[in-house]
Design a protein around this motif. Structure first.
Motif, PDB file in Angstrom:
ATOM      1  N   SER A  77     -13.299  -1.739   4.795  1.00 24.82           N
ATOM      2  CA  SER A  77     -14.336  -2.114   3.838  1.00 24.82           C
ATOM      3  C   SER A  77     -15.185  -3.242   4.423  1.00 24.82           C
ATOM      4  O   SER A  77     -14.803  -3.915   5.390  1.00 24.82           O
ATOM      5  CB  SER A  77     -13.701  -2.573   2.531  1.00 24.82           C
ATOM      6  N   VAL A  78     -16.324  -3.455   3.807  1.00 25.56           N
ATOM      7  CA  VAL A  78     -17.196  -4.551   4.232  1.00 25.56           C
ATOM      8  C   VAL A  78     -16.475  -5.891   4.088  1.00 25.56           C
ATOM      9  O   VAL A  78     -16.552  -6.753   4.968  1.00 25.56           O
ATOM     10  CB  VAL A  78     -18.502  -4.543   3.412  1.00 25.56           C
ATOM     11  N   SER A  79     -15.746  -6.060   3.017  1.00 27.08           N
ATOM     12  CA  SER A  79     -15.036  -7.329   2.810  1.00 27.08           C
ATOM     13  C   SER A  79     -13.937  -7.533   3.845  1.00 27.08           C
ATOM     14  O   SER A  79     -13.668  -8.675   4.267  1.00 27.08           O
ATOM     15  CB  SER A  79     -14.444  -7.383   1.394  1.00 27.08           C
ATOM     16  N   GLN A  80     -13.289  -6.456   4.295  1.00 29.73           N
ATOM     17  CA  GLN A  80     -12.257  -6.585   5.321  1.00 29.73           C
ATOM     18  C   GLN A  80     -12.860  -6.988   6.666  1.00 29.73           C
ATOM     19  O   GLN A  80     -12.296  -7.828   7.382  1.00 29.73           O
ATOM     20  CB  GLN A  80     -11.494  -5.263   5.441  1.00 29.73           C
ATOM     21  N   VAL A  81     -13.993  -6.389   7.020  1.00 31.04           N
ATOM     22  CA  VAL A  81     -14.665  -6.775   8.263  1.00 31.04           C
ATOM     23  C   VAL A  81     -15.122  -8.227   8.182  1.00 31.04           C
ATOM     24  O   VAL A  81     -14.972  -9.007   9.131  1.00 31.04           O
ATOM     25  CB  VAL A  81     -15.852  -5.840   8.558  1.00 31.04           C
ATOM     26  N   ALA A  82     -15.679  -8.609   7.042  1.00 29.62           N
ATOM     27  CA  ALA A  82     -16.142  -9.983   6.861  1.00 29.62           C
ATOM     28  C   ALA A  82     -14.989 -10.976   7.015  1.00 29.62           C
ATOM     29  O   ALA A  82     -15.134 -12.021   7.662  1.00 29.62           O
ATOM     30  CB  ALA A  82     -16.798 -10.136   5.494  1.00 29.62           C
ATOM     31  N   ALA A  83     -13.836 -10.654   6.431  1.00 31.36           N
ATOM     32  CA  ALA A  83     -12.679 -11.546   6.518  1.00 31.36           C
ATOM     33  C   ALA A  83     -12.209 -11.684   7.962  1.00 31.36           C
ATOM     34  O   ALA A  83     -11.836 -12.788   8.408  1.00 31.36           O
ATOM     35  CB  ALA A  83     -11.552 -11.025   5.632  1.00 31.36           C
ATOM     36  N   PHE A  84     -12.210 -10.581   8.700  1.00 37.27           N
ATOM     37  CA  PHE A  84     -11.814 -10.621  10.111  1.00 37.27           C
ATOM     38  C   PHE A  84     -12.757 -11.517  10.906  1.00 37.27           C
ATOM     39  O   PHE A  84     -12.319 -12.380  11.676  1.00 37.27           O
ATOM     40  CB  PHE A  84     -11.809  -9.200  10.682  1.00 37.27           C
ATOM     41  N   LEU A  85     -14.060 -11.320  10.745  1.00 32.77           N
ATOM     42  CA  LEU A  85     -15.037 -12.107  11.496  1.00 32.77           C
ATOM     43  C   LEU A  85     -14.950 -13.583  11.142  1.00 32.77           C
ATOM     44  O   LEU A  85     -15.029 -14.454  12.026  1.00 32.77           O
ATOM     45  CB  LEU A  85     -16.445 -11.578  11.241  1.00 32.77           C
ATOM     46  N   ARG A  86     -14.782 -13.875   9.867  1.00 31.59           N
ATOM     47  CA  ARG A  86     -14.668 -15.271   9.456  1.00 31.59           C
ATOM     48  C   ARG A  86     -13.410 -15.918  10.040  1.00 31.59           C
ATOM     49  O   ARG A  86     -13.451 -17.065  10.490  1.00 31.59           O
ATOM     50  CB  ARG A  86     -14.657 -15.378   7.936  1.00 31.59           C
ATOM     51  N   ALA A  87     -12.298 -15.205  10.042  1.00 31.64           N
ATOM     52  CA  ALA A  87     -11.059 -15.751  10.595  1.00 31.64           C
ATOM     53  C   ALA A  87     -11.216 -16.024  12.088  1.00 31.64           C
ATOM     54  O   ALA A  87     -10.795 -17.075  12.590  1.00 31.64           O
ATOM     55  CB  ALA A  87      -9.898 -14.798  10.337  1.00 31.64           C
TER      56      ALA A  87
END
Length: 296
Positions: A168-178
């Motif tokens: 999901s978009v939120s999963q990709v966002a969380a990965f990039l932020r981490a």
């Protein structure tokens, strides 16, 4: 160097052996050799190959490899979830290819725990960057934090040949932020054939299902802006789903997305040390799409 060259240099690791292309070894190495001689060779990164197929690669590439004194082919070798078996294959390969035309540039492993990371780093060759593919269907923060501690790199799977393979978009966002928070460089793989987000066929079959696919520009621009602390959560989501090329401009000064600007110097730094590359079973498709958008 121009902005596209600064941003796109060495971005595409050629994974022609893998779906949906799933080429045989000989056609894959022939294509890689041809791409290395093309006008767009500056965009081409490493040849992706499983550790179990290294000898097959060496045999298929005979007659295509560079002469002594020319830059070798760099490989990204998949160790998968069995680093012990891969370590033996890699040791034998490096012995055969000492000062040869094939060079181990990086390793890609799979990790679902801190123990997986530690074990792989113990048994795999020292001094070679290891990208660890981590699951993103759960909070990636603990494993990214472990990678920062251990000096490893991260990898995210951004698609596949079925709709449920896409995070999901939120999963990709969380990965990039981490990754940005812990200063862990990353690569991506799968489902990034096109520059911008859109509805595309999931395979090369004419009757293939359609699916929402991330664009490689979306992923790498989002990572770049995150690295500078420029995006809030809403803006990050908006960029990851951006489908309108009119909102993206490249100039001699850098890249602009809506109200956000990245300098050409900043792009180069981010690509070298944070947003590294992505694996694609096609090199021509992303290049052709970039030309169609007048980005090349």
């Amino acid at each position: 160097m121009s902005t596209p060259r600064q941003f796109l240099a060495d971005m595409i690791d050629f994974a022609g052996l893998f779906p949906p292309a799933k080429l045989e070894m000989k056609p894959a190495v022939e294509l890689y050799s041809r791409y290395r001689a093309s006008a767009e060779s500056w965009m081409l990164g490493r040849f992706v190959v499983p550790a179990s197929r290294l000898e097959e690669l060496e045999a298929a590439a005979e007659g295509l490899l560079p002469d002594s004194g020319s830059p070798p082919w760099e490989l990204s070798v998949l160790a998968g979830a069995n680093p012990d078996k891969a370590a033996a294959a890699l040791a034998a390969f490096r012995k055969r290819q000492q000062d040869g035309p094939l060079r181990l540039g990086s390793i890609e492993a799979i990790a679902t725990s801190a123990q997986d990371i530690r074990h792989a780093q113990q048994v795999l060759p020292q001094g070679i960057p290891i990208f660890f593919e981590i699951p993103v269907d759960q909070n990636p923060e603990p494993l990214v934090k472990e990678l920062a501690r251990a000096g490893g790199l991260a990898k995210i799977r951004t698609g596949g040949v079925t709709a449920d393979a896409f995070p999901s978009v939120s999963q990709v966002a969380a990965f990039l932020r981490a990754c940005a928070h812990h200063s862990v460089a990353f690569k991506a793989t799968a489902g990034l054939h096109h520059p911008l987000r859109g509805l595309y066929r999931l395979t090369y079959e004419t009757d293939s299902d359609l699916g929402d696919m991330f664009g490689f520009l979306n992923i790498f621009l989002a990572a770049s802006f995150i690295a500078t602390g420029a995006l809030d959560e809403r803006e990050l989501t908006d960029l990851l789903v951006e489908a309108d090329p009119a909102n993206l401009t490249m100039s001699s000064q850098g890249i602009r997305w809506r109200d956000h600007q990245l300098s050409i110097e900043g792009l180069s730094e981010i690509r070298q040390h944070f947003a590294m590359s992505y694996g694609s079973c096609s090199f021509e498709e992303p290049v052709d799409d970039l030309k169609g958008l007048s980005f090349l």
